[in-house]
Design an enzyme around this catalytic site. Structure first.
Site, PDB file in Angstrom:
ATOM      1  N   GLU A  44     -17.739  61.126  67.270  1.00  0.00           N
ATOM      2  CA  GLU A  44     -16.456  60.765  67.874  1.00  0.00           C
ATOM      3  C   GLU A  44     -16.632  60.295  69.313  1.00  0.00           C
ATOM      4  OE1 GLU A  44     -13.646  63.724  69.166  1.00  0.00           O
ATOM      5  OE2 GLU A  44     -15.044  65.344  68.677  1.00  0.00           O
ATOM      6  N   SER A  50     -20.014  60.874  57.691  1.00  0.00           N
ATOM      7  CA  SER A  50     -20.396  59.485  57.966  1.00  0.00           C
ATOM      8  C   SER A  50     -21.821  59.210  57.507  1.00  0.00           C
ATOM      9  CB  SER A  50     -20.241  59.192  59.458  1.00  0.00           C
ATOM     10  OG  SER A  50     -21.017  60.096  60.238  1.00  0.00           O
ATOM     11  N   HIS A  61     -18.530  56.642  61.811  1.00  0.00           N
ATOM     12  CA  HIS A  61     -18.565  57.904  62.561  1.00  0.00           C
ATOM     13  C   HIS A  61     -17.686  58.942  61.889  1.00  0.00           C
ATOM     14  CE1 HIS A  61     -14.549  58.330  64.480  1.00  0.00           C
ATOM     15  NE2 HIS A  61     -14.486  57.024  64.288  1.00  0.00           N
ATOM     16  N   CYS A  62     -17.964  60.198  62.202  1.00  0.00           N
ATOM     17  CA  CYS A  62     -17.087  61.320  61.863  1.00  0.00           C
ATOM     18  C   CYS A  62     -17.000  62.185  63.109  1.00  0.00           C
ATOM     19  CB  CYS A  62     -17.597  62.069  60.632  1.00  0.00           C
ATOM     20  SG  CYS A  62     -19.302  62.640  60.746  1.00  0.00           S
ATOM     21  N   LYS A  63     -17.083  63.505  62.973  1.00  0.00           N
ATOM     22  CA  LYS A  63     -17.030  64.375  64.147  1.00  0.00           C
ATOM     23  C   LYS A  63     -18.341  64.347  64.924  1.00  0.00           C
ATOM     24  CE  LYS A  63     -15.179  67.788  66.645  1.00  0.00           C
ATOM     25  NZ  LYS A  63     -13.943  67.624  67.446  1.00  0.00           N
TER      26      LYS A  63
END
Length: 649
Positions: free
Chosen positions: A338, A417, A409-411
């Site tokens: 993120e 991701s 992306h993710c966290k």
């Protein structure tokens, strides 16, 4: 509560009134279009009432369709019950807003509910509409979001269109808010009062039950009329962002400042952020403290920054996290967290034009600058990523075809991701899971998809293998598959990418089964409250009717033995074309145990009644026999059982 009646008529036509067989069809069509709709106006909500035959009155004067009876007001004006006395200001505002919202609809569509929602930026006003169509006895419904610049505005815009499919779920989010999930889309709403929330949830519950019973699924002809409203979306970007907001986001984009209205605090924060980069670049991060950073900023800006201490600490952590750059997995694909998705400078430097957001809890930080695609899932083993990989592959390929790059992306860029990037590599380059995992972990060692995602990747590997074999077989026999080929477009391995500056030179390759446990990205969430379960609990609190043992001839029709199996929509009957038409009020949901028991009792009683009738018929045809009906009934049942045993033998 006030009663408002809105007269709705189609535009006047210069054509003459048809005569002959087609006249009845034209009159019926005018009856649907030229009608009045009544509304009950509450504070914060407007409930649509069922028409009581006004369409017949409107269709009588077919030669002069626009002429109104004497003493009535013109179309699009309202008539209140008793029409006397001064009305409160909020009623007048809601009535004016109601007229404007009705003008947004097609003539054949009706407003079942208009609920006012809380607005993040007063004086803006927001309304949630539950709209149904009167076409061909259809019970389909959609949700519309309407925006007003302020309460005195004489115009409104459309900011949301959400069809209600059969998979629609409504969850209570707390503090008077709820979320609606339908067709893979999730939207949140927060009515302005408890009464408004209760009225809204009742109407939504009915609409969801009808959609479930009708089997409305995307891809068919159902809800095709919703495209009319999707083409009419015209709210500004700020309103659209508010309709797209998520209730459980943990990272938010900064609020969009109105042009020319930046506050002094925002200007100071921008100045601090600009200088903070320089201070961190010239400081020894291993020994410098937060206080020393703030003092250095005060020297640069020439003013005390005591009240901005929390802002400085937050931005300092953010900037340090952003120093961990996104990993370049392929020439056109970056994998990151993120922090990378929030770093505008890095995104522009990497020529990123598309952002694939795989996190449920992360907002889209720059929706006006980049093309986004969202897959809203949690990092849980039960989360389903496989159904989304076809669209994510297409999204990544769109960026590559344009000569730009995509950030996935993710966290943390570790699980969700990473699994999506692995799936892309397997499909695009024809790799197996192990080969794709080796390549991705070489360039981003922290990649660790959870066990659920690894199982889905193995399943996906089997799907791709079968698809490639099927594609080769079709080519051999000269058949071109109408489906999208899953064969890899590029079969040659990519040249190894140079390591990112500042990255570790070690290669950490982990086996699929022996991967080390890593901390979870998010903690588990408590179960959400579903509206259907709430309504079922409420119905069980209602006093049940006195249940006495029914006689064989006095059973209610709903429990007749020749009826289809019971389902939650016992009062929905089939109309022409196989569609369902609701008759009467919605029944309260009963417990499953009582329904099964009553149905069993009805079946036994009906069979007993049938045996008695057969026995009486034989008794009349054979008057010489002296056996009693009861004995005859037992003998007939025994003979049937014996015949079945003989058949089996």
């Amino acid at each position: 509560m006030a009663l408002v009646t809105v007269s709705r008529s189609p535009p006047a036509s210069g054509h003459s009134t048809p005569v002959g067989p087609t006249q009845d069809r034209v009159v019926r069509r005018r009856g649907r279009l030229q009608r009045r709709q009544s509304f009950a106006v509450l504070r914060g909500a407007v409930l649509g009432l069922q028409d009581g035959g006004d369409s017949n009155v409107a269709s009588e004067a077919d030669s002069e369709p626009m002429e109104e009876p004497s003493g009535e007001e013109q179309p699009t004006e309202d008539q209140t019950d008793k029409g006397q006395g001064l009305q409160s200001p909020w009623k007048q505002v809601q009535k004016r807003h109601l007229h404007l919202m009705v003008e947004l609809l097609r003539p054949q569509d009706d407003i079942r509910l208009a609920a006012q929602l809380e607005a993040a930026r007063p004086p803006r006003l927001r309304y949630l509409l539950v709209v149904s169509t009167g076409e061909e006895l259809s019970e389909e419904a959609i949700l519309l979001g309407v925006d007003f610049p302020d309460s005195s505005s004489h115009s409104c815009t459309l900011g949301l269109v959400l069809p209600l499919w059969s998979d629609t779920q409504v969850y209570l989010d707390g503090d008077g808010g709820f979320s609606v999930t339908s067709g893979g889309q999730s939207r949140i709403f927060k009515p302005v009062s408890i009464q408004t929330m209760w009225a809204t949830l009742q109407v939504l519950h009915q609409a969801c039950e009808v959609a479930l019973g009708s089997g409305l699924v995307p891809g068919g002809s159902a809800l095709a009329w919703a495209t009319y409203y999707q083409e009419k979306l015209n709210s500004d970007q700020g309103c659209l962002n508010e309709w797209m907001a998520m209730s459980d986001l943990e990272s938010f984009r900064p609020p969009n400042a109105e042009p020319g209205q930046a506050s002094e605090q925002e200007k100071m924060e921008q100045a601090i952020l600009a200088e903070l980069w320089q201070v961190l670049d010239t400081s020894d991060l291993d020994s410098v403290t937060s206080k020393e950073i703030r003092q250095a900023l005060e020297l640069r800006l020439g003013c005390p920054l005591q009240q901005y201490r929390d802002f400085i600490d937050n931005q300092m952590l953010l900037l340090m996290a952003q120093q961990d750059r996104a990993s370049r997995i392929f020439p056109h694909l970056y994998l990151g967290s993120e922090w990378n998705a929030a770093n505008l400078e890095e995104l522009q430097k990497n020529r990123v034009s598309h952002i694939l957001n795989m996190a449920r809890e992360i907002d889209n930080f720059f929706p006006e600058r980049f093309t986004y695609y969202n897959v809203r899932v949690w990092d849980e083993e039960s989360a389903q990523l496989l159904p989304h990989w076809k669209e994510t592959h297409r999204f990544i390929e769109d960026a590559r075809a344009q000569g730009t790059r995509v950030l996935v992306h993710c966290k943390m860029g570790v699980s969700r991701s990473a699994a999506t990037v692995l799936a892309y590599a397997m499909k695009q380059y024809g790799w197996d899971l192990e080969q794709a995992l080796i390549h991705v972990q070489e360039l981003r060692p922290i990649v660790r998809p959870n066990h659920g995602f690894l199982r889905q990747l193995r399943t996906y590997q089997g799907i791709l293998t079968a698809s490639r074999q099927s594609h080769v077989w079709e080519q051999k026999v000269g058949v071109v598959s109408p489906e999208e080929p899953l064969a890899p477009e590029v079969s040659t391995p990519l040249p190894p990418l140079p390591p990112e500056p500042g990255g570790s030179g070690e290669v950490m390759v982990m086996g699929l089964e022996g991967s080390q446990e890593t901390p979870k990205e998010e903690l588990g969430l408590r179960p959400r409250i579903n509206l259907r379960g709430v309504m079922r609990s409420i119905s069980l609190l209602e006093p049940s009717e006195s249940e006495s043992t029914p006689e064989a001839g006095g059973l209610p029709e709903v429990f007749s033995s020749d009826e289809e199996p019971l389902h939650p929509f016992s009062q929905l009957s089939r109309a022409k074309g196989g569609q369902r038409v609701r008759k009467g009020p919605w029944p309260a949901l009963k417990s499953r145990q009582s329904v099964v028991a009553l149905h069993s009792a009805a079946l036994v009683a009906s069979r007993t009644r049938a045996f008695q009738e057969q026995g009486q018929g034989q008794e009349q045809s054979e008057p010489g026999m002296s056996s009693t009906p009861r004995l005859r009934k037992v003998m007939r049942q025994a003979s049937v059982d014996d015949s079945r045993e003989e058949d089996k033998a």
